[in-house]
Design a protein around this motif. Sequence first.
Motif, short mmCIF file in Angstrom:
data_model
loop_
_atom_site.label_atom_id
_atom_site.label_comp_id
_atom_site.label_asym_id
_atom_site.label_seq_id
_atom_site.Cartn_x
_atom_site.Cartn_y
_atom_site.Cartn_z
N ASN A 90 34.47 0.66 49.45
CA ASN A 90 35.42 0.80 50.56
C ASN A 90 36.61 1.65 50.14
O ASN A 90 37.75 1.35 50.47
CB ASN A 90 35.87 -0.56 51.08
CG ASN A 90 34.77 -1.27 51.83
OD1 ASN A 90 34.16 -0.70 52.72
ND2 ASN A 90 34.51 -2.52 51.46
N GLY A 91 36.35 2.71 49.35
CA GLY A 91 37.38 3.64 48.92
C GLY A 91 38.15 3.25 47.68
O GLY A 91 38.95 4.03 47.18
N ARG A 92 37.92 2.06 47.14
CA ARG A 92 38.62 1.59 45.94
C ARG A 92 37.74 1.78 44.71
O ARG A 92 36.55 1.45 44.75
CB ARG A 92 38.97 0.11 46.08
CG ARG A 92 40.01 -0.19 47.13
CD ARG A 92 40.40 -1.69 47.14
NE ARG A 92 39.37 -2.58 46.66
CZ ARG A 92 38.50 -3.23 47.47
NH1 ARG A 92 38.54 -3.08 48.76
NH2 ARG A 92 37.61 -4.04 46.96
N PRO A 93 38.32 2.25 43.59
CA PRO A 93 37.53 2.38 42.35
C PRO A 93 37.02 1.02 41.89
O PRO A 93 37.78 0.05 41.86
CB PRO A 93 38.51 2.94 41.34
CG PRO A 93 39.67 3.44 42.11
CD PRO A 93 39.70 2.68 43.40
N THR A 94 35.74 0.97 41.57
CA THR A 94 35.11 -0.25 41.09
C THR A 94 34.13 0.11 39.98
O THR A 94 33.46 1.13 40.05
CB THR A 94 34.34 -0.95 42.22
OG1 THR A 94 35.22 -1.25 43.29
CG2 THR A 94 33.69 -2.23 41.76
N THR A 95 34.08 -0.74 38.98
CA THR A 95 33.07 -0.60 37.93
C THR A 95 32.24 -1.88 37.89
O THR A 95 32.79 -2.98 37.91
CB THR A 95 33.72 -0.36 36.56
OG1 THR A 95 34.47 0.86 36.63
CG2 THR A 95 32.67 -0.25 35.46
N LEU A 96 30.94 -1.70 37.88
CA LEU A 96 30.00 -2.81 37.78
C LEU A 96 29.23 -2.62 36.48
O LEU A 96 28.71 -1.53 36.23
CB LEU A 96 29.06 -2.80 38.98
CG LEU A 96 28.05 -3.93 39.08
CD1 LEU A 96 27.81 -4.25 40.55
CD2 LEU A 96 26.75 -3.59 38.40
N ALA A 97 29.19 -3.64 35.65
CA ALA A 97 28.42 -3.59 34.40
C ALA A 97 27.52 -4.81 34.36
O ALA A 97 27.94 -5.91 34.74
CB ALA A 97 29.36 -3.58 33.19
#
Length: 126
Positions: A90-97
């Motif tokens: 939704n436009g926000r930086p996210t990191t999934l590990a």
Amino acid sequence: MNTRAAAQRFADTWQHGWTHHDTDAIIALYHDDAVHTSMPFRPPHQGKPAIADYITRSFADESDPRVTFAAPLVDGDHAAIEFQVHALDNGRPTTLAGCVFVTFDPDGLAVRTRDYWHTTDRHPSG
């Protein structure tokens, strides 16, 4: 079946499929009756249609994914594969590990997969 080859194909296809939100390419990796569990306490997704629906919903709010899958660790008909995704949610930086554990059938299709993952609301450096 060569499990190492099946696991590498799984990792490569997921990496490309996630990058391009190509659910059809990803779901082709699974046996018709496959079971996928995303996180240990969620109910499993049973069968290709349910898994495809889960993947499609997971991609819905995500844009600009940069996806990497590590080399699979293989033992018998099982593989463990780490992955990391930098995207916008939704436009926000996210990191999934996380890590996916896969069991393959004799034809090299995934019959059982289980993910463990965590997200953070940023793109960590390093």
